[in-house]
Design an enzyme around this catalytic site. Sequence first.
Site, short mmCIF file in Angstrom:
data_model
loop_
_atom_site.label_atom_id
_atom_site.label_comp_id
_atom_site.label_asym_id
_atom_site.label_seq_id
_atom_site.Cartn_x
_atom_site.Cartn_y
_atom_site.Cartn_z
N ARG A 1 -1.61 6.01 12.63
CA ARG A 1 -0.21 6.05 12.91
C ARG A 1 -0.18 5.67 14.33
O ARG A 1 -0.19 6.57 15.38
CB ARG A 1 0.42 7.68 12.68
N ARG B 1 -1.13 0.99 10.92
CA ARG B 1 0.16 0.82 10.35
C ARG B 1 1.08 0.31 11.60
O ARG B 1 0.94 0.87 12.72
CB ARG B 1 0.87 2.17 10.11
N GLU C 1 6.99 4.23 0.16
CA GLU C 1 7.52 5.69 0.68
C GLU C 1 9.15 5.71 0.59
O GLU C 1 9.50 6.77 1.21
CB GLU C 1 6.87 5.87 2.09
N ASN D 1 4.66 11.72 1.65
CA ASN D 1 5.40 12.48 2.38
C ASN D 1 7.03 12.13 2.46
O ASN D 1 7.90 12.80 2.13
CB ASN D 1 5.18 12.29 3.99
N ARG E 1 12.09 16.68 5.38
CA ARG E 1 10.65 17.08 5.47
C ARG E 1 10.51 18.15 6.81
O ARG E 1 9.45 18.60 6.63
CB ARG E 1 9.84 16.16 5.30
N CYS F 1 -1.64 7.82 1.12
CA CYS F 1 -2.14 8.44 2.42
C CYS F 1 -1.23 9.45 3.01
O CYS F 1 -1.26 10.00 3.93
CB CYS F 1 -1.99 7.28 3.45
C1 PEP Z 1 4.20 9.25 4.50
O1 PEP Z 1 5.35 9.31 4.55
O2 PEP Z 1 3.69 9.96 3.43
C2 PEP Z 1 3.30 8.77 5.43
C3 PEP Z 1 2.04 8.71 5.33
O3 PEP Z 1 3.74 8.39 6.72
P1 PEP Z 1 4.54 9.42 7.91
O4 PEP Z 1 4.04 10.83 7.26
O5 PEP Z 1 3.87 9.05 9.15
O6 PEP Z 1 5.86 9.33 7.53
MG MG Z 2 6.25 7.99 6.00
#
Ligand code: PEP
Ligand code: MG
Length: 564
Positions: A296, A335, A436, A459, A470, A507
């Site tokens: 990240r 990423r 995502e 996520n 979230r 991931c």
């Molecule tokens: C996700 O969204 O699952 C992800 C891996 O990216 P981030 O948590 O950095 O948004």
């Molecule tokens: Mg994400």
Amino acid sequence: MMRIFQGISASTGIAIGKAYVISKREQHTIPKVKITEDERLPGWNRFEKSIETVINYYKNLVDTENSEQEAVIETYLLMLTDTDFLNQIKKEYNSSEFNVEHIVQKKIDETTSQLRAVGDEYLSERAQDIEEVFEKVLFNMLGYSSVGVESVIPDSIVVAENIMPSEAMLLFRKRIKALVLQEGGVSSHISILARTYGIPSVFGVENPTSSIETGNTIVVDATKSLVIVEPDKSIRTDYQIKQENAEKRIKELAQFISQKAQTKDNVPITIYANIGTIEDAQLAKDEGADGIGLFRTEFMFMEAAEKNTLLDEEEQFKAYKSVLQIMGDKSVTIRTLDAGGDKIINLKGMPGIEEKNPLLGCRAIRFCLQEREIFKTQLKALYRAGIYGNLKILLPMITSPEQIDQTKKIISKVKEELLKEGKSFKDDIPLGVMIETPAAAIISDYLADRCDFFSIGSNDLTQYINAVDRENPDVAHLYDELHPAVLRMIKHSVLSASQSDIPISVCGEMAGREESLKCLVGMGVRVISVSPKLISPIKQILSNFSVKEMHEAAELRLLDKVKK
Ligand code: PEP
Ligand code: MG
């Protein structure tokens, strides 16, 4: 008196220690005013009294069972009682016409810049210590209540309403014992960082900064989502035993570090690590990761923004190259910038700072396609670093095929420019997209024809499918990664990848939780990427189940036949 608070578990584990409460941030300035002769002595007395208060404050914090923490406080106390230094301040104050607060601040600034100018790490750290203790003295004199994360003492349990991800990183590197917050959900970035560093964390605790005081003894049982303030003796002993058992389990799990992950029926599973900094890459390697499944990069940008700068090509190139070199020939997926949402690049003029709905706003690929120069600089650094290892580039928050096409055009331009600038780079780096958003999952069949691999970001996928923020603990109970809708989207994406013959991995955090992990493998996922500390526990879980068993578990969930 013992008090128990319930929150949500953001990163499991148990910790026992002293609380360090960070109260609400305020803007503080040290006033500079002329004083009369009559005001001189009372000013100095105020300063001495404040020193005394701060000395008592630190003495109160000492945890005698923790020698490292005791040593840090010892240093602080020596500084506060250094008569040479205090006499220098007094001399300057007595010959000046300004208030004592201003003189103290001036003297601190002079001394710390001299120490820093030497360029020695030890002296720079001492400069930081001086700032830390005397800031507290000044704040106390001026009636400012707030303390920032910089002043947190290692090995304490930090209690706050909210902190920023960059501050969390600072705290975790200082090796705090645990984190208790009022805000933040289980998939917030702070909780992800807490899991990376293995820091037990409980979020969603009501008004913790008014109910807990600095110096209180607390137990954080993040596995049960509990915070126990001033535990009685029997509870404390119980938790000491639990903590010892947890340490034993960590030792047991160490045997998995050198083993390859496989299911009970010997189906190999690749386990990559999620990282946010160069140091995390070493941690991932030490924990036995097969590679990096998600770097990240935004955390590096956020840290630089704290110092009011934007990372340039050279700085980024060095960082990516370091991670690739640490990982050798292992796969490293980096990423591109996922700025926005809760990951704000706090610099003037950046989009996303004042959005009404940042999670639906100018985030990730949208941000990069708008801020072309920032995107191009990052891509240049990535293509240059590509020479040094096995790099893959991943695009976040894709919702349409056009975003991939536009990125490819920018990449062609970047390569042209690198050629012109005479800089060497790797020409053919696989380009993947994060699945995502619901849009990406639904059209994954035609996205698959336009890219080289998929990585499922569960996520955000869970957040957007369930329409649940979230970050928000109030709706955390609705954040359900095992919701059949989420699982069906994942299943569809796995199928799209297999039909187009491209690799797919997961991931998001669900890959690190037993029930969800079983469903993922049961739906055909064979590559996952998780926080480094979770690699060994996951290998153990996988060794207990066959693919058939996991497939059955997934089917029940997909059909919503699991009793709740
Ligand atoms: C996700 O969204 O699952 C992800 C891996 O990216 P981030 O948590 O950095 O948004
Ligand atoms: Mg994400």
